[in-house]
Design an enzyme around this catalytic site. Structure first.
Site, PDB file in Angstrom:
ATOM      1  CB  THR A 188      -4.445   3.132  -3.552  1.00 17.09           C
ATOM      2  OG1 THR A 188      -4.648   2.783  -2.174  1.00 17.09           O
ATOM      3  CG2 THR A 188      -5.072   4.492  -3.823  1.00 17.09           C
ATOM      4  CG  ASN A 206       0.007   4.533   3.727  1.00 14.67           C
ATOM      5  OD1 ASN A 206      -0.744   5.082   4.538  1.00 14.67           O
ATOM      6  ND2 ASN A 206      -0.373   3.502   3.003  1.00 14.67           N
ATOM      7  CG  ASP A 261      -2.088   0.987   1.050  1.00 15.94           C
ATOM      8  OD1 ASP A 261      -2.444   1.303  -0.104  1.00 15.94           O
ATOM      9  OD2 ASP A 261      -2.627   1.446   2.075  1.00 15.94           O
ATOM     10  CG  ASP A 298      -1.883   2.108   7.092  1.00 15.21           C
ATOM     11  OD1 ASP A 298      -2.041   0.956   7.547  1.00 15.21           O
ATOM     12  OD2 ASP A 298      -2.822   2.836   6.752  1.00 15.21           O
ATOM     13  CE  LYS A 305      -3.092   4.768   0.691  1.00 14.60           C
ATOM     14  NZ  LYS A 305      -4.515   4.439   0.495  1.00 14.60           N
TER      15      LYS A 305
END
Length: 487
Positions: A209, A175, A170, A192, A172
């Site tokens: 995402t 984060n 994840d 995260d 991005k």
């Protein structure tokens, strides 16, 4: 490619003993779970919202013995969140990963709840600088040299995780957090680990995402859809931690020019078919207006990361050794990206897409439906509905009560009933109960059917829901908007 000088590693204060990268496992006892009450050591500021992770909300807390401020991530205790804690602890001993300070396992009731629930309370170092891209968008002068320095920190964080066989999954901008609020301190840390997983080359779950998803994850998603249509036949499509490196490439691309290499033509569609095709085909370009002043080395690195063939894509180690990252050959030219990031309409659309996808991923997999299957008219949807009813979603009830499987459609319908009442309440002549009471009953039913949904609890807390009723006048349209994002 140049050599890289090693950097000293900081150690997280929680007991997180590293293991070999080959095994990459941590026993529960190695984490150092604390069963003592967190409020004996920390004061929790429930009103100080620091954000929302994949698995739960984040609040401010203060250590009583020192007055030091920390971030507190509040997780419902289950197998997935225990894995998140294990992997975050495993990776936290690096200067570019948010440090884990303490881990508590308590039964607590957060504000607005009447019943205590078993929760993991993850105390993390406080990242006072906020999100990386928010800082960049405020800068009046942002150079390629600064982008290179930031990219190096991101790559080193990912290299550390990958050395332990941990795929973050994840990556991005939301984060990537800054340690200090000072404009002069640009220490970036990865946060995260809600989607992180040990990588044995067999990752299959398509969690992502849209802007940052790699072709392999989309292939895994397509394979899962096909298997559902054919009744589960065929081998699953797998991917590995190289999916993180594609995301790093997208992040660097945006830092340099201000917009993503892949995007949906319609702000209301998070991942259009055309966007999916471009990602899976690696179809992107470098428009002259933004890229003409950017160095060839920077463009070269992006090209080495946004490679469809994951076996040919740069690893984190190769990024750390790349000339643009490591040799000081980057240009000191001023980038256009901050001004483009400040385009409020474009950035709000991007953030809305990210937030909506994040809300959706927090919900149990059984709730991933854009349309009520009860309304389905075709044979395929009827078949899926029958399969869904044969595999009911498990929900956690308060301790001491027997748990029972709840059909996913009942959970979805309860949320939609709340939205419908907020937007179109019955006229007074047709109302059986006062509007406040009727809405309260609908909300109580929705909460009972969606106990695992922290995002629903967050939306209700915004409207001062105490577990049985709203304690003040509420903004129905705002509540409806929040709940619609869960569907």
């Amino acid at each position: 490619m140049g050599s890289r000088q090693s950097r000293p590693l900081s150690r997280a204060r929680v007991t997180c003993h590293s293991t070999s990268p080959q095994r990459g496992k941590m026993a529960e006892e190695e984490i150092g779970w604390k069963s003592s009450r967190i409020d004996s050591d920390y004061t929790i500021d429930w009103d100080k919202r620091l954000g929302s992770g994949v698995s739960g909300p984040v609040r401010m807390c203060v250590k009583k013995s020192s007055g030091e401020k920390f971030a507190l991530k509040i997780l419902v205790a289950n197998a997935r969140t225990r894995q998140e804690v294990r992997l975050h602890c495993l990776c936290s001993s690096h200067p570019n990963v948010v440090s884990v300070v303490d881990v508590y396992l308590n039964e607590i009731a957060v504000p607005g709840e009447l019943t205590r629930r078993k929760r993991i309370l993850l105390v993390l170092e406080l990242m006072e600088g906020g999100e990386l891209f928010d800082r960049i968008s405020r800068k009046t002068k942002f150079t390629e040299k600064e982008a290179s320095s930031i990219s190096k920190q991101i790559a080193e964080a990912v290299r550390h995780c990958h050395s332990l066989n941990v795929a973050h999954r994840d990556l991005k901008p939301e984060n990537l957090l800054l340690k200090s609020a000072s404009e002069d301190d640009v220490t970036v840390k990865l946060s995260d680990f809600g989607f992180a997983k040990m990588d044995q080359g067999d990752l299959t779950t398509p969690q992502f995402t849209p802007y940052y998803v790699s072709p392999q994850v989309l292939q895994a998603q397509q394979a899962q859809r096909m298997q559902r249509r054919t009744g589960g036949s065929g081998s699953p499509v797998t991917y590995d931690k190289s999916c993180d490196m594609w995301s790093v490439g997208v992040i660097i691309y945006i830092m340099l020019c201000g917009y993503p290499p892949f995007y949906s033509e319609s702000p209301s569609t998070q991942l259009s078919n055309r966007m999916r095709r471009r990602i899976m085909g690696g179809e992107y370009d470098f428009p002259q207006s933004e890229w003409q002043q950017i160095s060839a080395n920077a463009v070269s690195l992006v090209k080495q990361l946004l490679v469809v063939d994951s076996t040919a894509r740069f690893t984190a180690e190769e990024v750390c050794n790349h000339q643009w990252i490591n040799q000081g050959t980057e240009s000191n030219s001023v980038l256009h990206s901050p001004g483009i990031m400040l385009d409020k309409e474009a950035m709000d659309a991007a953030k809305a897409a990210h937030a909506s996808q994040l809300m959706e991923m927090r919900m149990p997999d059984a709730l991933f439906k854009l349309k009520d299957p009860l309304d389905a008219k075709n044979k395929l949807m009827t078949k899926r509905m029958r399969q869904s009813s044969e595999q009911p979603m498990e929900v956690c009830l308060p301790l001491g009560q027997a748990s029972a499987p709840i059909p996913a459609t009942a959970s979805v319908k309860s949320l939609r009933d709340v939205v419908a009442f907020c937007l179109m309440p019955p006229p007074p002549s047709q109302a059986v109960d006062p509007p406040e009471k009727a809405l309260g009953e609908l909300v109580k039913k929705a909460v009972a059917l969606n106990l695992e949904c922290e995002s629903l609890s967050e939306a209700l807390r915004l409207e001062s829901w105490d577990g049985t009723r709203f304690t003040r006048s509420i903004d129905r349209r705002r509540l409806a908007t929040h709940i619609q994002q869960l569907l």
